[in-house]
Design an enzyme around this catalytic site. Structure first.
Site, PDB file in Angstrom:
ATOM      1  N   ASN A  50      35.434 -30.537  53.628  1.00  0.00           N
ATOM      2  CA  ASN A  50      35.973 -29.961  52.500  1.00  0.00           C
ATOM      3  C   ASN A  50      36.105 -28.381  52.622  1.00  0.00           C
ATOM      4  OD1 ASN A  50      37.038 -28.767  50.313  1.00  0.00           O
ATOM      5  ND2 ASN A  50      36.724 -30.547  48.884  1.00  0.00           N
ATOM      6  N   PRO A  51      36.972 -27.693  53.159  1.00  0.00           N
ATOM      7  CA  PRO A  51      36.978 -26.403  53.458  1.00  0.00           C
ATOM      8  C   PRO A  51      36.841 -25.510  52.245  1.00  0.00           C
ATOM      9  CG  PRO A  51      39.042 -27.165  54.503  1.00  0.00           C
ATOM     10  CD  PRO A  51      38.238 -28.341  53.651  1.00  0.00           C
ATOM     11  N   LYS A  52      37.248 -25.962  51.118  1.00  0.00           N
ATOM     12  CA  LYS A  52      36.694 -25.119  49.816  1.00  0.00           C
ATOM     13  C   LYS A  52      35.499 -25.244  49.448  1.00  0.00           C
ATOM     14  CE  LYS A  52      40.178 -24.974  46.272  1.00  0.00           C
ATOM     15  NZ  LYS A  52      40.824 -25.462  45.257  1.00  0.00           N
ATOM     16  N   THR A  53      35.060 -26.537  49.305  1.00  0.00           N
ATOM     17  CA  THR A  53      33.575 -26.594  49.012  1.00  0.00           C
ATOM     18  C   THR A  53      32.546 -26.009  50.022  1.00  0.00           C
ATOM     19  OG1 THR A  53      33.515 -28.744  49.717  1.00  0.00           O
ATOM     20  CG2 THR A  53      33.851 -28.443  47.315  1.00  0.00           C
ATOM     21  N   GLU A  76      22.730 -24.862  53.660  1.00  0.00           N
ATOM     22  CA  GLU A  76      21.477 -23.819  53.685  1.00  0.00           C
ATOM     23  C   GLU A  76      21.564 -22.565  54.785  1.00  0.00           C
ATOM     24  OE1 GLU A  76      17.419 -25.736  52.992  1.00  0.00           O
ATOM     25  OE2 GLU A  76      18.500 -27.399  53.120  1.00  0.00           O
ATOM     26  N   ILE A  89      34.178 -30.037  59.288  1.00  0.00           N
ATOM     27  CA  ILE A  89      34.226 -29.342  57.885  1.00  0.00           C
ATOM     28  C   ILE A  89      35.117 -30.514  56.811  1.00  0.00           C
ATOM     29  CG2 ILE A  89      34.578 -27.723  56.044  1.00  0.00           C
ATOM     30  CD1 ILE A  89      32.486 -27.188  58.354  1.00  0.00           C
TER      31      ILE A  89
HETATM   32 MO1  MOS Z   1      16.770 -27.269  50.496  1.00  0.00          MO
HETATM   33  S1  MOS Z   1      15.698 -25.670  50.479  1.00  0.00           S
HETATM   34  O1  MOS Z   1      15.950 -28.091  51.643  1.00  0.00           O
HETATM   35  O2  MOS Z   1      16.956 -27.843  48.737  1.00  0.00           O
END
Ligand code: MOS
Length: 747
Positions: free
Chosen positions: A641-644, A714, A639
């Protein structure tokens, strides 16, 4: 080797977003906010029928309305060439959302299709005049109902790179003979995009009409550039697309929708810059959303809970003009081992707004069906759902027959179960209660592939010891610019404060669409390549310089840290970038780099995973569902950046709660019109609908990806609707297979 304290790098630290302060202080300039002189305002007129031809379009009232400069229709619009549709295999495919020739045709293909653009001195004048355009149509029979058109469904050639029909063994045969089985249909409704920032385009032509500058709220500046260059027969380098700040995209800004080229066309005709901001209704009508799905999942298991059949088939809807599949069978390709597998996706062509990406297209609805079915089988067999998943954990990718580059699902579940207190959950439904509230807990697996696409970057190291890197990447609020600054700092051995990352401009080196959660590693690898180039140039200077303590070193004998270059074997021997550049009388050193996925990507199955835990409270009298606790434990590589990253997961889970409980685009099947095109009637989850979401991540690097990282944008939405539905079943004993889980379905 001399001893020294190794400072931790920027990667892995929870820096706040570099764009955060600008946004909360109103200093971030979004597409519609660029100050361009003499700008005129555009508004769209949307078709009121789903299929047919424009017989007559009466524009005189609009043309005579106050402030109106132009009413652009198919009768007076300049030619806009047909360009490849996004996702097609062509070179420089561009970002076109469909092949419809908006305003170069009198054909109407969907209800809400832009059929005119009104340009006026003010936005209000344009919007008012747009209501005065009267269109007469010759209506044709429209195809509007997925169920009705199923007999004509087509099997796409492939769904993003994978076969649309895949059989291993005899799944139906195994299902018929199985000791334990579940076999059900799951449906998800259409979802519409609702990013905070409305889609906006501001187009400005040069006087000679040979070059064009466009400020656009896009996830793909290069794609918009490619499309506009082709549509208006311009040299690509004469089209500049800028999208510095984007107020959320989620896939809805990955394609260029009708208004983008229409704004450019209008600006060309009025010979003034034109700005067009879609209304919220305009977004719902003319920007595609997520297709509804109808999915069958059938699972069969033997007496020890090993899957003998896994069937995942079904239908989505799309149009003739974009053919965008929602790859809902992707999770079933990678999550479970089964002796027999059958996966198949068919598409139904309708006369609707072209459907598009929405956060984890495919995986979101796909995990709802698959992860609900796993829960159903676990209940049927009396096995804990986490245990059932563990018994079917594959050691190689089930359909690709490849090793996994990394996969720690079992560990994610182990950690999550402990954090959540899973052992306290009652397996039998309707056995946990708090007054009138039935309480239930559910789990589900999150899954999203790890994609890397080709990308390029350039870097400059300045004499003052700072550095910048540039790539035509995007920052839509997800933290990409912050993550890349961290990467840049570590690559050059500078501090986070000494570097800056610039993005969102087609003048910068190529970057792919900000989609498929690819940006972090795609651009990350390109930044590394550009930094390597710059570092070699610096070493090239000092390695042969009598005045340098590094004279005679090889590149592999030096390291870059603390704003300079030092011998690895003697930390006292070295010099700063500042000293080097001053001596050579240069103000900067530049580097360029490109990167693309390596051969490993073909030899390994690469995905991200998560273990989701949900607790709901269901009001027994009203059927109201409140998500009271949610925990996501993610296995997404290193990871940055854990925050973002945690913000991304929280946002994804929030969107998943909307998918589970509230969101649904309502479609009038008689007219093909979306009837709830507003934030008042399209129900997004609000603060009170979302509990404190707990996040944990394993932080185990993927040995095969740049920085050991995976994208995190996503995966957050995946599995959420199933975790909620499974918790609702545990609370109420009611299995809801039709999203959203509204009150009426529980009474
Ligand atoms: Mo993501 S739905 O591929 O912006």
């Amino acid at each position: 080797m001399s001893a020294r304290i190794v400072k931790p790098g920027a990667i892995g630290q929870p820096f706040s977003r570099v764009d955060g302060r600008l946004k909360v202080t109103g200093k971030a300039t979004f597409a519609a906010e660029y100050k361009v002189e003499n700008v005129a305002h555009g508004a769209l007129v949307f078709s009121q029928i789903a299929r047919g031809k424009i017989k007559n379009i009466e524009t005189s009232a609009a043309r005579n309305a106050p402030g109106v400069i132009l009413v652009l229709t198919h009768e007076n619009a300049p030619e806009m060439k047909k360009t490849p549709v996004f996702g097609s295999d062509s070179e420089e495919m561009g970002a076109a959302s469909s092949s419809i020739l908006y305003l170069n045709t009198d054909e109407v293909y969907f209800n809400g299709q832009p059929v005119a653009v009104v340009v006026a001195e003010t936005l209000e004048q344009a919007e008012h005049a747009a209501t005065l355009v009267a269109v007469e149509y010759e209506e044709k029979q429209a195809k509007l109902i997925l169920q009705a058109e199923k007999p004509d469904a087509v099997l796409p050639e492939h769904i993003p790179g994978e076969p649309s029909d895949l059989k291993q063994g005899d799944a139906e045969g195994a299902l018929a003979e199985a000791l334990y089985k579940v076999d059900n249909i799951y449906t998800t409704p259409p979802f519409n995009h609702n990013a905070i920032e409305l889609h906006a385009t501001l187009a400005e032509w040069s006087e000679d009409e040979k070059s064009l500058t466009v400020y656009d709220s896009t996830q793909y500046v290069i794609g918009v550039q490619e499309m506009l260059a082709k549509k208006f027969s311009l040299r690509k380098e004469n089209v500049r697309v800028i999208g510095s700040f984007v107020g959320g995209g989620f896939g809805g800004k990955g394609n260029a929708w009708a208004h983008v080229s229409l704004t450019v066309a209008a600006a060309k005709v009025v010979k003034r810059p034109v700005k067009l901001v879609l209304s919220r209704e305009g977004v719902h009508l003319s920007v595609g959303g997520r297709t509804p799905t109808e999915q069958r999942v059938a699972l069969a298991a033997n007496d020890v809970g090993k899957l003998t059949a896994l069937i995942h088939t079904g239908f989505t809807q799309t149009t003739e003009h974009n053919n965008f599949a929602e790859q809902f069978t992707f999770p079933a390709r990678h999550l479970y081992k089964s002796e027999n597998i059958w996966l198949r996706q068919e598409m139904v062509h309708l006369d609707i707004v072209p459907n598009t990406f929405m956060r984890a297209p495919g995986e979101s609805p796909g995990t709802f069906a698959l992860e609900s079915a796993i829960d159903e089988l676990a209940h049927e067999m009396g096995i804990d759902p986490i245990e059932l998943r563990a018994r079917n954990e594959p050691d190689r990718d089930p359909v690709k027959d490849l090793p996994f580059s990394m996969r720690n699902i079992k560990e994610a579940y182990r950690v999550g179960a402990e954090m959540f207190g899973w052992s306290k959950r009652h397996a039998a439904p309707r056995t946990m209660r708090d007054g009138r509230f039935l309480i239930g807990c559910g789990v589900a697996t999150a899954f999203y592939p790890a994609y890397q696409f080709p990308a390029a970057a350039r870097v400059e190291i300045h004499a003052d010891g700072t550095a910048i890197a540039q790539s035509a990447m995007h920052e839509m609020g997800m933290g990409s610019a912050t993550a890349q600054a961290q990467n840049l700092a570590d690559e050059l051995g500078l501090s986070f404060e000494q570097v800056r990352f610039e993005y969102g401009d087609s003048n910068f080196p190529y970057a792919p669409v900000a989609g498929g959660s690819n940006s972090t590693i795609s651009v990350g690898a390109a930044v590394k390549a550009a930094c390597d180039d710059a570092k070699k140039k610096i070493h090239g200077l000092v390695g042969e310089d009598d005045a340098s303590p590094l004279k005679g070193t090889r590149f592999d004998e030096v390291e870059f840290r603390e704003g300079g270059i030092y011998r690895r074997d003697d930390a006292t021997k070295g010099e700063t970038f500042h000293a080097i550049l001053r001596r050579f009388e240069e103000d900067k050193i530049e580097g360029e780099g490109e990167a693309a996925p390596g051969a490993e990507s073909e030899k390994y199955s690469m995905g991200s995973y998560g273990a989701l835990f949900c607790e709901v409270r269901v009001d027994e009298e009203t059927g109201e569902v409140r998500v009271s606790r949610f925990l996501g434990v993610y296995d997404c590589g290193k990871i940055i950046n854990p925050k973002t990253a945690s913000s991304q997961w929280r946002g994804g889970i929030t969107m998943g709660i909307g998918m589970a409980l509230t969101e649904e685009a309502l479609f009038d099947v008689r007219k093909g019109r979306i009837v709830n095109p507003s934030l008042a009637e399209y129900h997004l989850p609000v603060n009170l609908d979302v509990p404190n979401i707990e996040i944990h991540f394993l932080d185990i690097p993927d040995p095969l990806t740049p920085m050991g990282a995976h994208g995190v944008g996503e995966i957050g939405i995946t599995g959420v609707a199933a975790a909620v539905a499974n918790a609702v079943f545990n609370a109420t004993g009611k299995r809801i297979r039709d999203l959203p889980i509204t009150l009426d379905k529980l009474l």
